[in-house]
Design an enzyme around this catalytic site. Structure first.
Site, PDB file in Angstrom:
ATOM      1  N   THR A  20       6.694 -15.049  10.052  1.00 28.68           N
ATOM      2  CA  THR A  20       7.022 -15.515  11.413  1.00 28.68           C
ATOM      3  C   THR A  20       7.333 -14.327  12.337  1.00 28.68           C
ATOM      4  O   THR A  20       7.771 -13.264  11.866  1.00 28.68           O
ATOM      5  CB  THR A  20       8.253 -16.451  11.375  1.00 28.68           C
ATOM      6  OG1 THR A  20       8.724 -16.660  12.710  1.00 28.68           O
ATOM      7  CG2 THR A  20       9.406 -15.862  10.572  1.00 28.68           C
ATOM      8  N   ASP A  21       7.161 -14.535  13.642  1.00 31.72           N
ATOM      9  CA  ASP A  21       7.547 -13.490  14.618  1.00 31.72           C
ATOM     10  C   ASP A  21       9.060 -13.276  14.637  1.00 31.72           C
ATOM     11  O   ASP A  21       9.545 -12.244  15.111  1.00 31.72           O
ATOM     12  CB  ASP A  21       7.028 -13.824  16.030  1.00 31.72           C
ATOM     13  CG  ASP A  21       7.567 -15.129  16.614  1.00 31.72           C
ATOM     14  OD1 ASP A  21       8.266 -15.884  15.904  1.00 31.72           O
ATOM     15  OD2 ASP A  21       7.270 -15.403  17.803  1.00 31.72           O
ATOM     16  N   GLU A  22       9.813 -14.258  14.097  1.00 32.44           N
ATOM     17  CA  GLU A  22      11.275 -14.150  14.174  1.00 32.44           C
ATOM     18  C   GLU A  22      11.809 -12.980  13.342  1.00 32.44           C
ATOM     19  O   GLU A  22      12.935 -12.539  13.539  1.00 32.44           O
ATOM     20  CB  GLU A  22      11.937 -15.470  13.755  1.00 32.44           C
ATOM     21  CG  GLU A  22      11.508 -16.603  14.671  1.00 32.44           C
ATOM     22  CD  GLU A  22      12.347 -17.865  14.561  1.00 32.44           C
ATOM     23  OE1 GLU A  22      13.513 -17.763  14.145  1.00 32.44           O
ATOM     24  OE2 GLU A  22      11.831 -18.933  14.908  1.00 32.44           O
ATOM     25  N   LYS A  59      12.946 -15.061   5.659  1.00 33.69           N
ATOM     26  CA  LYS A  59      11.510 -14.778   5.836  1.00 33.69           C
ATOM     27  C   LYS A  59      11.247 -13.268   5.734  1.00 33.69           C
ATOM     28  O   LYS A  59      10.266 -12.842   5.125  1.00 33.69           O
ATOM     29  CB  LYS A  59      11.024 -15.297   7.191  1.00 33.69           C
ATOM     30  CG  LYS A  59      11.121 -16.804   7.386  1.00 33.69           C
ATOM     31  CD  LYS A  59      10.243 -17.595   6.456  1.00 33.69           C
ATOM     32  CE  LYS A  59       8.770 -17.475   6.777  1.00 33.69           C
ATOM     33  NZ  LYS A  59       7.942 -18.334   5.893  1.00 33.69           N
TER      34      LYS A  59
END
Ligand SMILES: NC(=O)c1ccc[n+]([C@@H]2O[C@H](COP(=O)([O-])OP(=O)(O)OC[C@H]3O[C@@H](n4cnc5c(N)ncnc54)[C@H](O)[C@@H]3O)[C@@H](O)[C@H]2O)c1
Length: 321
Positions: free
Chosen positions: A117-119, A142
């Site tokens: 994820t971009d997070e 993640k």
């Protein structure tokens, strides 16, 4: 091609199964069917199905039997609010589950696509080589999994890539997430809770685009731990998106500002080395609204969930319960 889709009964996983079907591929879906995974999401798709946990031995057995050439892992705990409320499941599924899949890849020689994820980049704009700077238990889990993928490529020479999509929206997204929640609550005549000042910015991507880009990467990728960012290229604040939803629905959306989520990132933002087309946000929202309007049977049973009902569910019941 023999493709196994872990977490294929969830939101993005089921869109990816539809994309594989378009390309003539009938995958094996392996999914625990948690609250977020539903066979309803796979309605009218062509697939085999095994119910199972990515943390279990059963995963190794399913892989030994099916002998996939490619394994794509969407299976995860995915809701940031739930990770604040109860982080443990995020550790076991997102980290230990990933390591279990990686162990299988040492023995069964498949190409592994890990969905991140971009997070993981935190609030700073990230390119594929930027440092990881997660803020929530979700994004920390993640980021940890991504590091294990890199370690397995280096240590055991497994063939793997990491894909980092930005915020997805579209049909079949569980109503705890912001866009379906805003659409459904407006249809029901309820207010839409917005964290803080509503200026948190996300990069929005229509889920069918994500499915297509991931499927293209099966053919195009290098398999030595490369990271592929897939931003939607459409950065809008939560408040902007709510306004757009109201315009698309032709209804007044009643917004209620509530206490901000602890650790809430003000923005996510990535660049990418890939080139692809994306659906403009307004058009994607129109398709999404239409889908929720026409598929009440899908969401009606889900709207008693506390993450749909309560304004700040992470603050009720305490962390670590
Ligand atoms: N939705 C987004 O905006 C977004 C953005 C970037 C990245 N991602 C990532 O994409 C992936 C898919 O996200 P999503 O939004 O489709 O999630 P989702 O919550 O809709 O679906 C997750 C799926 O995983 C399954 N699952 C959960 N734990 C499992 C376990 N232990 N064993 C087997 N199956 C299990 C669930 O049953 C469900 O089908 C996740 O890795 C997520 O981190 C999502």
């Amino acid at each position: 091609m023999r493709v196994m889709v872990l977490g294929g009964a969830g939101f993005i996983g089921s869109a990816f199964v539809r994309e594989l079907n378009k390309r003539g591929i009938r995958p094996l879906v392996y999914d625990l069917l948690t609250y977020a995974g539903r066979l309803e999401n796979l309605k009218d798709t062509d697939h085999e199905f095994v119910k199972g946990d990515i943390r279990d031995e059963k995963l190794q057995e399913a892989i030994a039997k099916y002998r996939p050439e490619v394994v794509v892992n969407f299976a995860a705990e995915t809701h940031v609010d739930r990770s604040i409320y109860k982080p443990q499941d995020f550790l076991t599924t997102n980290i230990l589950g990933t390591v279990n899949v990686l162990d299988a890849s040492r023995h069964y020689n498949f190409k592994y696509i890990h969905i991140s994820t971009d997070e993981v980049y935190g609030e700073e704009c990230g390119n594929e080589n930027s440092p990881l700077n997660p803020s929530s238990p979700y994004s920390a889990s993640k980021a940890s999994a991504d590091l294990f993928v890199r370690a397995y490529v280096r240590t055991y020479k497994v063939e793997a890539i990491i894909i980092r999509p930005s915020n997805n929206y579209g049909p079949r997204q569980f109503p705890e997430k912001f866009i379906p929640k805003a659409i459904i609550r407006t249809l029901l005549g309820l207010h839409v809770p917005i964290y803080g000042d509503g200026k948190a910015e996300r990069d929005w991507m229509f889920v069918e685009d994500t499915g297509r880009i991931i499927a293209d990467l099966i053919e195009k990728a290098e398999w030595s731990g490369e990271v592929y960012n897939i931003p939607g290229g459409q950065r809008y604040s939560v408040l902007d998106v709510v306004k757009m939803i109201g315009e698309v629905m032709g209804r007044e959306v009643e917004v209620r500002f509530v206490n901000d989520r602890p650790g809430h990132d003000r923005r996510y933002c990535m660049t990418t080395g890939l080139r692809y087309e994306v659906t403009p946000l307004r058009e994607g929202l129109r398709k999404t609204v239409e889908w929720y309007l026409n598929n009440r049977w899908w969401w009606k049973p889900l709207i008693k969930d506390r993450f749909f009902v309560e304004d700040e569910p992470w603050s009720k019941g305490g962390v670590n319960t």
